[in-house]
Write a protein that holds these residues in place. Structure first.
Motif, PDB file in Angstrom:
ATOM      1  N   GLY A 284      38.297  38.180  48.140  1.00 25.02           N
ATOM      2  CA  GLY A 284      38.548  38.764  46.832  1.00 25.02           C
ATOM      3  C   GLY A 284      40.031  38.927  46.574  1.00 25.02           C
ATOM      4  O   GLY A 284      40.877  38.369  47.288  1.00 25.02           O
ATOM      5  N   GLY A 285      40.341  39.730  45.561  1.00 26.94           N
ATOM      6  CA  GLY A 285      41.732  40.007  45.228  1.00 26.94           C
ATOM      7  C   GLY A 285      42.312  41.062  46.164  1.00 26.94           C
ATOM      8  O   GLY A 285      41.726  41.390  47.208  1.00 26.94           O
ATOM      9  N   GLY A 286      43.443  41.611  45.758  1.00 25.37           N
ATOM     10  CA  GLY A 286      44.130  42.596  46.593  1.00 25.37           C
ATOM     11  C   GLY A 286      43.306  43.853  46.822  1.00 25.37           C
ATOM     12  O   GLY A 286      43.446  44.502  47.867  1.00 25.37           O
TER      13      GLY A 286
ATOM     14  N   PRO B  49      41.972  35.508  50.404  1.00 28.03           N
ATOM     15  CA  PRO B  49      42.353  36.009  49.086  1.00 28.03           C
ATOM     16  C   PRO B  49      41.969  35.037  47.966  1.00 28.03           C
ATOM     17  O   PRO B  49      42.148  33.825  48.109  1.00 28.03           O
ATOM     18  N   THR B  50      41.458  35.578  46.869  1.00 25.76           N
ATOM     19  CA  THR B  50      40.994  34.706  45.775  1.00 25.76           C
ATOM     20  C   THR B  50      41.802  34.868  44.493  1.00 25.76           C
ATOM     21  O   THR B  50      41.653  34.071  43.581  1.00 25.76           O
ATOM     22  N   SER B  51      42.613  35.931  44.386  1.00 24.04           N
ATOM     23  CA  SER B  51      43.520  36.027  43.226  1.00 24.04           C
ATOM     24  C   SER B  51      44.878  35.491  43.667  1.00 24.04           C
ATOM     25  O   SER B  51      45.208  35.550  44.867  1.00 24.04           O
TER      26      SER B  51
ATOM     27  N   VAL C  41      49.555  35.247  47.518  1.00 26.70           N
ATOM     28  CA  VAL C  41      50.990  35.147  47.837  1.00 26.70           C
ATOM     29  C   VAL C  41      51.578  36.460  48.317  1.00 26.70           C
ATOM     30  O   VAL C  41      52.727  36.491  48.751  1.00 26.70           O
ATOM     31  N   ASP C  42      50.805  37.552  48.217  1.00 21.77           N
ATOM     32  CA  ASP C  42      51.418  38.852  48.474  1.00 21.77           C
ATOM     33  C   ASP C  42      50.508  39.757  49.295  1.00 21.77           C
ATOM     34  O   ASP C  42      50.749  39.978  50.492  1.00 21.77           O
ATOM     35  N   ALA C  43      49.412  40.257  48.673  1.00 28.74           N
ATOM     36  CA  ALA C  43      48.663  41.353  49.285  1.00 28.74           C
ATOM     37  C   ALA C  43      48.029  40.992  50.627  1.00 28.74           C
ATOM     38  O   ALA C  43      47.886  41.844  51.500  1.00 28.74           O
TER      39      ALA C  43
ATOM     40  N   ALA D  93      40.346  28.492  40.199  1.00 27.71           N
ATOM     41  CA  ALA D  93      39.613  27.865  39.083  1.00 27.71           C
ATOM     42  C   ALA D  93      38.983  28.917  38.188  1.00 27.71           C
ATOM     43  O   ALA D  93      38.919  28.753  36.970  1.00 27.71           O
ATOM     44  N   THR D  94      38.506  30.012  38.801  1.00 30.44           N
ATOM     45  CA  THR D  94      37.744  30.988  38.020  1.00 30.44           C
ATOM     46  C   THR D  94      38.566  32.226  37.666  1.00 30.44           C
ATOM     47  O   THR D  94      38.051  33.143  37.026  1.00 30.44           O
ATOM     48  N   LEU D  95      39.812  32.256  38.102  1.00 34.62           N
ATOM     49  CA  LEU D  95      40.660  33.423  37.804  1.00 34.62           C
ATOM     50  C   LEU D  95      41.198  33.274  36.384  1.00 34.62           C
ATOM     51  O   LEU D  95      41.662  32.190  36.007  1.00 34.62           O
TER      52      LEU D  95
END
Ligand SMILES: NC(=O)c1ccc[n+]([C@@H]2O[C@H](COP(=O)([O-])OP(=O)(O)OC[C@H]3O[C@@H](n4cnc5c(N)ncnc54)[C@H](O)[C@@H]3O)[C@@H](O)[C@H]2O)c1
Length: 381
Positions: free
Chosen positions: A119-121, A144-146, A151-153, A187-189
């Motif tokens: 998932g995201g952060g 990570p998906t976001s 690049v960060d979290a 793709a889905t973000l």
């Protein structure tokens, strides 16, 4: 994964090593299309033979990608227990954390098992902290998906949930076993969240690499067109810049100006605007405004010329990020930003550690009080 483009020639994945000081070893961040297919092998290589993995995800990401990832993990011989939390920052709370841990217990998890954060952060921070605390710590693999999480979290080992008194106040350093970054999740973000991640990438360039900064601006269309082969190397480059900073100061203990504190560039005013907006602005959007504010402070302090602000504004516009910082400096909004700044947790003795640039790639840290800070941003406008 759904909604993928037809396969074409893939560039080779890039692997970056990030150092874990406590164990004197490193973990790989593997960036490339289809890298999830290596997760099982990497897990076994680094952690023996886990019986089960918990696939922690959120209510947006799991329906889009959860089944496909679970299927890939099963094909790699892992038993998968899905744990899905509500999407959004409200999942980073103690009751949700305890619920995740309870689900691990009820599924019979033990120290040989592992957590996978898909998932995201928010998911990365929550699942990472659950893994850090469960039985004094089991491994976490970050998927990570976001873009922001890619690049960060997901890199650096910081995991946390929020308390009523503020964001990320209950947390730990729990370095991941590995990080698998597949750009095809993007793709889905939605484009707004994509731009939010681009703000953090731009920050890495502004701090450490003018070349990366310029490459991102040139690649704006490639990002919004989801040209994975073009953007994968840029994601890897951004991760490398963050990893190099984290490696210099893994536990954020270095003196001001030398280590992780630099990663707060754009975040002091950015966090204040984010909280004054009641989180209507995405994190990266607020950071974008914060980077413009920081350029103004540098000019007001005679540390940089006006071209720095112009360069940053042009880049933000190209990456579809907001630039109107003045809208947050006066009236009710200005007062709310000032109140939020006064609560900044990094405040020490009424002062804020503030990251400025003399030019792209030339950061330093100065000490300011919140009132003076906003006066400088307004005055240089
Ligand atoms: N640990 C660290 O070092 C660190 C660093 C930066 C930020 N963070 C934390 O990260 C969080 C912000 O991360 P974020 O911006 O990823 O937020 P997020 O996890 O809330 O994700 C943003 C939104 O995008 C959705 N999403 C994620 N991937 C998707 C995909 N591939 N397709 C469709 N939808 C998708 C999510 O469900 C959510 O609605 C904050 O809580 C912040 O504190 C942590």
């Amino acid at each position: 994964m759904n909604q993928r483009r037809p396969a074409r020639k893939r560039t080779k994945p890039v692997a970056i090593d990030v150092f874990v000081p406590a164990d004197a070893k490193s973990y790989p961040v593997v960036v490339g299309r289809g890298v999830i297919g290596r997760l099982g092998d990497e897990l076994r290589r680094r952690h023996g033979a886990p019986e089960r993995v918990a696939l922690v995800s959120d209510s947006n990401v799991f329906p889009l990608h959860g089944e496909a990832v679970a299927e890939q993990l099963k094909e790699q011989g892992l038993r998968v227990v899905p744990i899905v939390v509500d999407a959004g920052e409200q999942a980073k709370q103690v009751p949700v954390l305890l619920d995740v841990i309870d689900q691990l217990l009820r599924a019979g998890f033990g120290r040989r098992d592992a957590v996978i954060a898909l998932g995201g952060g928010v998911v990365g921070d929550l699942a990472g902290l659950a893994a850090a605390l469960f039985m004094r710590g089991i491994p976490v693999v970050q998927c990570p998906t976001s873009l922001l999480a890619q690049v960060d979290a997901s890199v650096g080992g910081k995991v946390a949930v929020d308390l009523a008194a503020g964001k990320n106040l209950l947390g730990a350093f729990h370095f991941p076993l590995a990080v698998f970054v597949d750009p095809e999740f993007l793709a889905t973000l939605d484009d707004r969240q994509l731009a939010s991640g681009l703000a953090e990438m731009l920050k890495h360039g502004a701090l450490f690499s003018p070349e990366h900064f310029r490459q991102l601006v040139d690649a704006a269309d490639a990002f919004f067109n989801r040209d994975y082969d073009a953007i994968a190397p840029l994601i890897a480059a951004s991760v490398s810049l963050k990893a190099a900073c984290v490696n210099r100061d893994p536990f954020e203990q270095s003196d001001a100006g030398k280590g992780r504190v630099l990663l707060n560039f754009g975040h002091t005013v950015g966090h204040a605007i984010e909280s004054a907006s009641n989180y209507a602005l995405a994190h990266g959007e607020a950071v974008a405004l914060g980077m413009r504010a920081a350029a103004r402070v540098a000019r007001a302090k005679n540390m940089a010329g006006p071209e720095l602000e112009a360069t940053i504004v042009a880049a933000l516009e190209r990456l579809r990020l907001p630039t109107d910082v003045d809208a947050w400096l006066s009236g009710e909004r200005g007062a709310a930003v000032e109140r939020a700044l006064a609560h900044d947790k990094k405040r020490g003795g009424g002062q804020v550690s503030f990251v400025v640039l003399a030019a792209l790639g030339e950061p330093s840290v100065i000490s300011l009080n919140p009132r003076e800070l906003l006066a400088l941003v307004r005055g240089a406008g």
